[in-house]
Design a protein around this motif. Structure first.
Motif, PDB file in Angstrom:
ATOM      1  N   ARG A 138     -23.937   7.410 -72.672  1.00  0.00           N
ATOM      2  CA  ARG A 138     -24.722   7.721 -71.479  1.00  0.00           C
ATOM      3  C   ARG A 138     -25.157   6.409 -70.853  1.00  0.00           C
ATOM      4  O   ARG A 138     -25.804   5.596 -71.521  1.00  0.00           O
ATOM      5  N   THR A 139     -24.799   6.186 -69.609  1.00  0.00           N
ATOM      6  CA  THR A 139     -25.135   4.913 -68.971  1.00  0.00           C
ATOM      7  C   THR A 139     -26.635   4.835 -68.717  1.00  0.00           C
ATOM      8  O   THR A 139     -27.338   5.849 -68.753  1.00  0.00           O
TER       9      THR A 139
ATOM     10  N   ARG B 142     -28.093   4.269 -65.918  1.00  0.00           N
ATOM     11  CA  ARG B 142     -28.467   5.003 -64.699  1.00  0.00           C
ATOM     12  C   ARG B 142     -28.506   6.503 -64.954  1.00  0.00           C
ATOM     13  O   ARG B 142     -29.329   7.210 -64.365  1.00  0.00           O
ATOM     14  N   GLU B 143     -27.618   6.973 -65.827  1.00  0.00           N
ATOM     15  CA  GLU B 143     -27.676   8.408 -66.185  1.00  0.00           C
ATOM     16  C   GLU B 143     -28.990   8.721 -66.912  1.00  0.00           C
ATOM     17  O   GLU B 143     -29.653   9.725 -66.653  1.00  0.00           O
ATOM     18  N   TRP B 144     -29.349   7.814 -67.833  1.00  0.00           N
ATOM     19  CA  TRP B 144     -30.610   7.986 -68.569  1.00  0.00           C
ATOM     20  C   TRP B 144     -31.792   7.992 -67.607  1.00  0.00           C
ATOM     21  O   TRP B 144     -32.699   8.807 -67.691  1.00  0.00           O
TER      22      TRP B 144
ATOM     23  N   ARG C 224     -31.818   8.745 -64.437  1.00  0.00           N
ATOM     24  CA  ARG C 224     -31.819   9.977 -63.649  1.00  0.00           C
ATOM     25  C   ARG C 224     -32.365  11.124 -64.492  1.00  0.00           C
ATOM     26  O   ARG C 224     -33.234  11.869 -64.071  1.00  0.00           O
ATOM     27  N   ASP C 225     -31.892  11.192 -65.759  1.00  0.00           N
ATOM     28  CA  ASP C 225     -32.282  12.311 -66.617  1.00  0.00           C
ATOM     29  C   ASP C 225     -33.778  12.301 -66.943  1.00  0.00           C
ATOM     30  O   ASP C 225     -34.383  13.343 -67.127  1.00  0.00           O
TER      31      ASP C 225
ATOM     32  N   ASN D 267     -25.917  -1.388 -67.901  1.00  0.00           N
ATOM     33  CA  ASN D 267     -25.664  -0.023 -67.457  1.00  0.00           C
ATOM     34  C   ASN D 267     -24.584   0.653 -68.302  1.00  0.00           C
ATOM     35  O   ASN D 267     -24.805   1.716 -68.859  1.00  0.00           O
TER      36      ASN D 267
END
Lengths: 459, 523
Positions: B266-267, B269-271, B273-274, B296
């Motif tokens: 999980r990048t 930026r994904e983290w 966002r989440d 990232n």
């Protein structure tokens, strides 16, 4: 918030390092900042104290009338400098009254040298006596110096063993035969010959001196032969090159190389070569790029670390803020465009002289660029210099003038800032190039400035 | 009252320019939301402004104005609009019989036909002490490399002649930028190298050659990483798959000895966002995080540590859209790629600065690029603001927070830690080589040893080229030795590629100082 410390030393050369360690040993919390990597790497690695006392007055008065292009005087009309001096301490009284040595005293030099000995340990010699040693330098002259690196130990001119000086065609600035001739002409008490050997030819014509040092450090194979063996083999046939006065041939007992014999493992490289050659091996200190200077830089920065001094390079001082009239509140450092305040209770300015850029000059004048300290100078630019390039140049003694506690003085002769001390090349009054006193002035003033700064904090 | 005393270290310009900088700063700082005008309005180097720039560059007089400290930088004054000359009596301003030199007409830079970045001032500052050569890690191991003094001021002068090509050896410069730090005269060596390399690649390198293709792939790591991160586990496996690596080595010249870094499942930026973005809102303390590609795609734990540490100190963290900082592109002469990415970065970071944020990077090469190379190489509007407002993550906290106090209060990390710290070259050039050791030296339960001032040898993409691999490892040898000698069995550094090299040479696990800070202060 600011980056705070009790004592802030500006400048990463010998004076700054000495001041920082001296202050730390008095119990102060010290930070050293320097604009660029230490200028020690450009230094010869020799620690001179006082080799000559040059005359400051001509034997007959200067020509009358307005100056045109410098003060015209036949160089021959200047008395020769006194020296080379056997004992730097004894000669100090004959320096001008406003010389930094006269301000801080002979004991400051003595203690500065002791501190240096303590920091570098076995890596330097000469501390057993007050007297100067005579060490050959690569110009072919012999320099009076107070301390010398162990790698130059076998080079001393007082030694009478026959000597071979080795050079390499690819090191163009270093001509071994001319060097040996000049040494002989200088009247050294030993037989000497110079020879050019093929070793560095294996590298590109303008190979960096660090490349040669690394190859010897690692004993890299050169055309299949390990570097140290290859070097010894190249020198081997010349071990009987020295001819004495009677025309007899002596096997040389010591061999001098340009200072590139290893970097991190220099002592090992030297010992290995000595073993292979059956002769002592020494290095001749050179101008930049200087391996002895680089090695000294490494030693002294390790010593800074051991003393608990915090240090960083790459941060030029670009401004300052005052606290009242007579104290510096903080300096402003530039970190690639962002300005960061560095707070301190006492500041040691050890930014160097005209060469080290601790003093700045243009056609309008000479100034100290960090704290705008007063730099006395003749108003007429033509009085800054004389025609004889090697003469008594007034500009050589330009610098900040301090009191005996090394607090900078303003134009009125009053202490400019109570919490500032100056050390090293930024201090005026010495002609270090002609006196051969640059390192000693840095050690003596660095020691006093560091201790004074620590005392300022503890008050 | 702050007195700017104009240290000469400021870029290539003389003291006069520094003083003006000081004044300008006083006038324009602390006005978030209003990007400075003026400072960044300087002509571009040879990389054309997309579409329109060419004409301006050819005009010539522009370059002189911005670079020459002797003339006013205010483009509105009439004196600067006229054509500058060498200041002699045959002035192009009409000539004069007066024997007096007119300082306003004195502009030696315009002696040469321009168009390229004008670095004459910097070239003239070189007094050939060779400190740069002595500090160059490549010259120390590479017989064929003529060193930074040649690549910089000497080559710059040679280039004034039209028939002179850029010497191919420029591609052997690893862009460690140590020469910048070594030069006592503030010659803009790395800027000269970047320009020469850009010109070499643009004008002399065969665009269909495998070397160009390989370098383009290495320089555009972000592109590969973005694709790889779609299927991170498969990518990690495939890129390190033996036969594939053999083929890469043979065909592209990517050394099979190196192991590609693992891609995070999980990048960052994904983290981000989440978790719903920032957990702290604070209009008075805002930072914009420039995570760069590596935090990232490969080590999101570094980015997470940054966020948690900064939120612990009450900062509102923003994560603006961003692309590659450009570091690997500069090192491979891909200046057009770098400029394209820079446009996105500058636009978004200027907007964040407008919202009151300072820019924080966790990778010291990213912060180096934003601070130094951006304003040196590009003329994008607002790029000077980005430079002035960018800091390294630990540096910023040390300036603005009582970090020593917080660390002392924390009582140290849960388990005792022994670390072998390596300072990246790009940290060194920002004055940050010692800050990690200094920050943690008095913390209970942390032993951090500096493994010396040598270069790790990888220098971003340099060590990722088959023809450079051996040299890269030779440069790194000193660091490996010192790491083995150090007590700690875990390495620490700020730079992702230094970390790869440290791991590759010693097998140690490598952490980022932010992770230790998180462990100590936040936990």
């Amino acid at each position: 918030m600011a980056i705070d410390s009790e004592v802030l030393v500006v400048g990463g050369g010998l004076a700054g390092i000495t001041a920082a360690v001296a202050a730390a040993r008095e119990g102060a919390d010290v930070r050293l900042v320097s604009h660029k990597a230490s200028t020690l790497r450009q230094a010869s690695g020799l620690i001179d104290a006082l080799g000559y006392v040059p005359a400051t007055e001509p034997s007959k008065p200067l020509r009358e009338g307005p100056p045109t292009a410098g003060r015209n005087l036949d160089p021959d009309e200047w008395p020769d400098p006194e020296g080379p001096l056997a004992d730097p301490f004894e000669a100090m009284d004959r320096l001008p009254d406003d010389h930094p040595y006269r301000l801080v005293g002979a004991d400051a030099l003595r203690e500065g040298l002791e501190l240096f000995d303590d920091l570098v340990g076995d890596a330097y010699l000469g501390g057993h006596t007050d007297r100067n040693a005579l060490v050959p330098t690569f110009g072919g002259s012999v320099k009076p110096t107070a301390r010398y690196p162990a790698s130059a130990a076998a080079a001393l001119a007082s030694d009478d063993r026959p000597t071979l000086i080795v050079g390499f065609r690819s090191l163009t600035e270093y001509d071994a035969r001319a060097f040996a001739d000049r040494l002989a002409a200088a009247g050294v008490p030993f037989d000497v010959a110079g020879t050019e050997v093929e070793f560095a030819e294996a590298f590109r014509a303008d190979a960096k001196i660090t490349r040669l040092a690394k190859a010897l450090d690692r004993d890299e194979p050169i055309d299949g032969t390990p570097a140290r063996e290859a070097l010894a083999k190249a020198v081997g046939p010349h071990l009987h090159d020295v001819v004495d006065d009677e025309g007899g041939v002596d096997r040389v007992e010591r061999v001098g190389f340009p200072a590139f014999l290893g970097d991190d493992h220099a002592a090992e490289v030297r010992a290995d070569l000595a073993d292979r050659l059956g002769a002592d091996v020494f290095e001749i200190p050179m101008g930049p790029p200087s391996l002895p200077g680089l090695r000294l830089e490494d030693l002294l920065y390790d010593a800074l670390d051991d003393a608990g001094v915090r240090f960083e390079t790459g941060t030029p001082a670009v401004g300052y803020e005052v606290d009242g009239d007579d104290r510096i509140d903080h300096l402003v450092m530039d970190r690639k465009g962002s300005e960061v305040p560095y707070g301190a209770e006492a500041v040691v300015l050890a930014t160097g002289g005209l060469v080290g850029k601790g003093l700045d000059s243009d056609r309008e004048g000479v100034r100290e660029p960090v704290l705008d300290l007063h730099v006395p100078q003749p108003a007429d630019r033509y009085e800054w210099f004389v025609d004889d390039a090697f003469g008594e140049q007034p500009y050589a003694r330009f610098g900040v003038r301090p009191d005996e506690r090394l607090r900078p003085l303003d134009a009125a002769g009053e202490v400019a800032y109570d919490d500032v001390r100056v050390a090293g090349g930024v201090v005026g009054g010495a002609d270090v190039a002609r006196e051969k006193s640059a390192s000693g002035v840095s050690l003596a003033t660095g020691l006093v400035a560091g201790r004074e700064a620590a005392r300022e904090v503890q008050q | 009252m702050t007195r700017h005393t104009g240290d000469d270290g400021d870029e290539a310009s003389g003291t006069g320019a520094s003083e003006r900088h000081g004044d300008a700063d006083d006038g324009t700082r602390s006005r978030p939301g209003v990007p400075e005008l003026g400072r960044d309005e300087q002509p571009a180097i040879f990389v054309p402004d997309d579409e329109e720039g060419e004409g301006d560059e050819a005009a010539g007089s522009g370059a002189g104005e911005a670079m020459d400290p002797r003339t006013s930088t205010d483009p509105r004054t009439a004196t600067d609009q006229r054509t500058a000359t060498d200041g002699g009596v045959e002035s192009a301003t009409g000539g004069s019989d007066s024997a007096e030199l007119d300082p306003d007409a004195y502009d030696p830079i315009d002696v040469f036909p321009e168009g390229d970045l004008d670095l004459r001032d910097g070239a003239d500052s070189c007094y050939k002490c060779t400190s740069c050569d002595t500090s160059c890690p490549v010259a120390e191991v590479d017989d064929e490399f003529p060193g930074p003094k040649f690549q910089g001021p000497e080559q710059w002068r040679l280039k004034r002649k039209d028939d002179h090509d850029i010497d191919e050896s420029i591609t052997s410069c690893s862009n460690c930028m140590r020469c910048d730090d070594a030069c006592p005269s503030s010659v803009p060596l790395s800027q000269m190298h970047n320009e020469a390399r850009g010109q070499f690649v643009e004008e002399q390198m065969e665009k269909l050659s495998l070397e160009y293709v390989r370098n383009r792939i290495l320089a555009n790591y972000r592109t590969s990483a973005r694709l790889a991160s779609v299927v991170p586990r498969l990518s990690t496996f495939a890129m390190n798959f033996g036969p594939a690596r053999w083929a890469m080595d043979k065909v592209l010249g990517i050394p099979k000895e190196r192991e590609f870094p693992e891609f995070a499942t999980r990048t960052f930026r994904e983290w981000w966002r989440d978790r719903g973005g920032a957990q702290v809102e604070n209009p008075d303390k805002r930072v914009a995080y420039f995570h760069g590609c590596y935090s990232n795609y490969n080590t999101p734990e570094v980015g997470k540590a940054m966020v948690r540490v900064y939120e612990h100190f009450g900062y509102e963290v923003m994560v603006p859209p961003q692309k590659c900082s450009g570091t690997p592109m500069f090192a491979n002469g891909m200046l057009k790629d770098a400029r394209r990415h820079a446009e996105t970065n500058v636009e978004n970071l200027v907007a964040a600065i407008g919202d009151g944020a300072d820019v924080i990077a966790s990778c010291t090469s990213c912060s180096m690029s934003l601070r130094q190379e951006y304003p040196e190489l590009f003329d994008i509007h607002g790029i000077e603001d980005v430079s002035d407002h960018t800091f390294e993550a630990l540096e910023y906290l040390r300036i603005h927070e009582d970090l020593d106090g917080a660390l002392a209060e924390s009582g140290g990390p849960e388990d005792d830690r022994e670390l072998a710290y390596h300072a990246p070259c790009h940290a060194r050039n920002q004055g940050l080589a010692r800050q990690a050791v200094e920050t943690f030296r008095d913390v209970d339960g942390v032993e951090m040893e500096d493994v010396g001032d040598s270069c790790s040898g990888i220098s971003g993409t340099y060590g990722w080229k088959s023809e450079k691999y051996e040299k890269s490892m030779q440069i790194g040898e000193e660091m490996f030795d010192h790491m083995e000698d150090a007590e700690g069995e875990v390495g620490m550094t700020e730079c992702p590629t230094c970390a790869m090299q440290m791991e590759h040479g010693t097998g140690y696990e490598i952490e980022h100082p932010l992770q230790l800070l998180e462990e100590t202060v936040v936990a």
